[in-house]
Design a protein around this motif. Structure first.
Motif: not given
Ligand code: NDP
Length: 332
Positions: A69, A74, A121, A179, A281
């Motif tokens: 995720s 990536k 989901h 979605h 989920y």
């Molecule tokens: P986030 O922005 O929360 O996380 C994505 C990446 O951003 C993480 O892997 C992390 O990198 C980095 N990150 C998180 N927090 C910080 C921070 N405070 N500062 C800097 N970098 C940060 O994304 P989402 O969780 O919203 O989405 C992630 C994936 O999941 C996407 O591909 C999205 O499309 C998918 N998604 C799917 C959903 C579903 O229901 N199926 C719902 C929401 C999202 P690192 O790991 O390197 O720390």
């Protein structure tokens, strides 16, 4: 099963860690982050034993499955590395930046004999399972049209890469159209053939679209109209199915929560249709864990993830070219 989380993400912390832990005998063993500091803090906050910054080191541990995720660009390299290491892969949507890469992931998993699935989901929601039942049992007759309202206001804590980073897969098309494509495919058991779309950057998008409307032609002749957005504060979401014998009006069902309502309107009047309120989920991970054990198939397979991405790619192509675009599923 021992799970490795690839990505210290919001979605894992809000839903997926709990969904994995809800499965008997399943454990989150580690998390990967590009930042040692954030990874350590994330592991501490979620009671995860280990944090890694190196994927190969993480994959060398005693791990059966990975949940990916990270940001969208990536997914492909990380999934390929996990498959090569012989791990089962549950990957977030969109599977990759291109349909070609997504097909490569699915084929690699097949060749390696590991289970590969897409975390769509919505097809796990009690509401959508009920809508599918209503359609299949003939309550609306022959389906003629579907309207999807999935334009929301992106919460401030998610207004990062989604609104300003095309290289990370930002934009509402890769985020939400996938979605909607998966949900329509789930209900109709057919794949959109052609699309026409218009997009714009309304108020949040910087270098990416934050709003899109499109019309899809299904092979059966059903027409689908969709609206996805990051900037609409008060519309709520909706899914409507219109058929020769009735119409389904589902409100607030394009969501991560077990909420919403379904109204069925037919010649005999209106009725509110109840549905299960199980966690979306937890159901998805449960089916995935069973599939890894050789029982059944995941809720949304790798092929489902390829197809939802192909529809999103066609929507983007139509929106930027102004042309009607045939969806290219890459032969899968
Ligand atoms: P986030 O922005 O929360 O996380 C994505 C990446 O951003 C993480 O892997 C992390 O990198 C980095 N990150 C998180 N927090 C910080 C921070 N405070 N500062 C800097 N970098 C940060 O994304 P989402 O969780 O919203 O989405 C992630 C994936 O999941 C996407 O591909 C999205 O499309 C998918 N998604 C799917 C959903 C579903 O229901 N199926 C719902 C929401 C999202 P690192 O790991 O390197 O720390």
């Amino acid at each position: 099963m021992q799970w490795a989380l690839i990505g210290a993400s919001t979605i894992a912390s809000q839903f997926m860690i709990d969904a994995i832990r809800a499965q008997a005998g399943n454990r989150v063993a580690s998390v990967l982050s590009s930042s040692a500091e954030r990874g350590k803090a994330y592991a501490g906050e979620h009671d995860i034993p280990e944090a890694f910054t190196d994927l190969d080191e993480q994959l060398a541990q005693d791990v059966d499955a990975v949940y990916i995720s990270t940001t969208n660009e990536k997914h492909f390299p990380q999934a390929m590395a996990a498959i090569e290491a012989g791990k089962h892969v549950l990957c977030e949507k969109p599977l990759a930046m291109t349909v070609e890469d997504a097909i490569t992931m699915v084929r690699a998993a097949e060749a390696a004999g590991v289970q590969f699935a897409t975390n769509h989901h919505l097809r796990n929601a009690g509401s959508h399972l009920k809508i599918k039942d209503l359609i299949a049992s003939g309550r609306v007759g022959k389906v003629q049209a579907i309207r999807v309202a999935h334009a929301v206001y992106l919460p401030p804590h998610l207004q990062g890469w989604r609104i300003d980073n095309p290289e990370a897969g930002g934009g509402v098309i890769p985020d939400i159209v996938v979605h909607d494509a998966d949900t329509v495919r789930f209900h109709l058991d057919e794949d959109p053939a052609e699309v026409m779309a218009m997009e714009r950057a309304d108020s949040l998008g910087q270098g990416v679209e934050d709003s899109v409307m499109s019309v899809w032609q299904m092979p059966s002749g059903v027409t689908v109209q969709t609206h996805e957005g990051f900037t609409i504060r008060h519309a709520g979401t909706g899914f409507e199915v219109h058929g020769t014998e009735g119409s389904i009006f589902a409100r607030n069902v394009m969501t991560q929560q077990s909420i919403g309502e379904i109204r069925l309107v037919t010649e005999s009047g209106q009725e509110t249709v109840p549905f299960s309120d199980h966690n979306l989920y937890t159901r998805a991970v449960g089916l995935y864990v069973d599939a890894c054990a050789g029982k059944g198939t995941p809720a949304a397979t790798g092929v489902d993830g390829v197809k939802s991405l192909a529809v999103a790619a066609a929507v983007k192509k139509s929106a930027t070219s102004g042309a009607r675009v045939a969806v290219d599923y890459g032969g899968i």
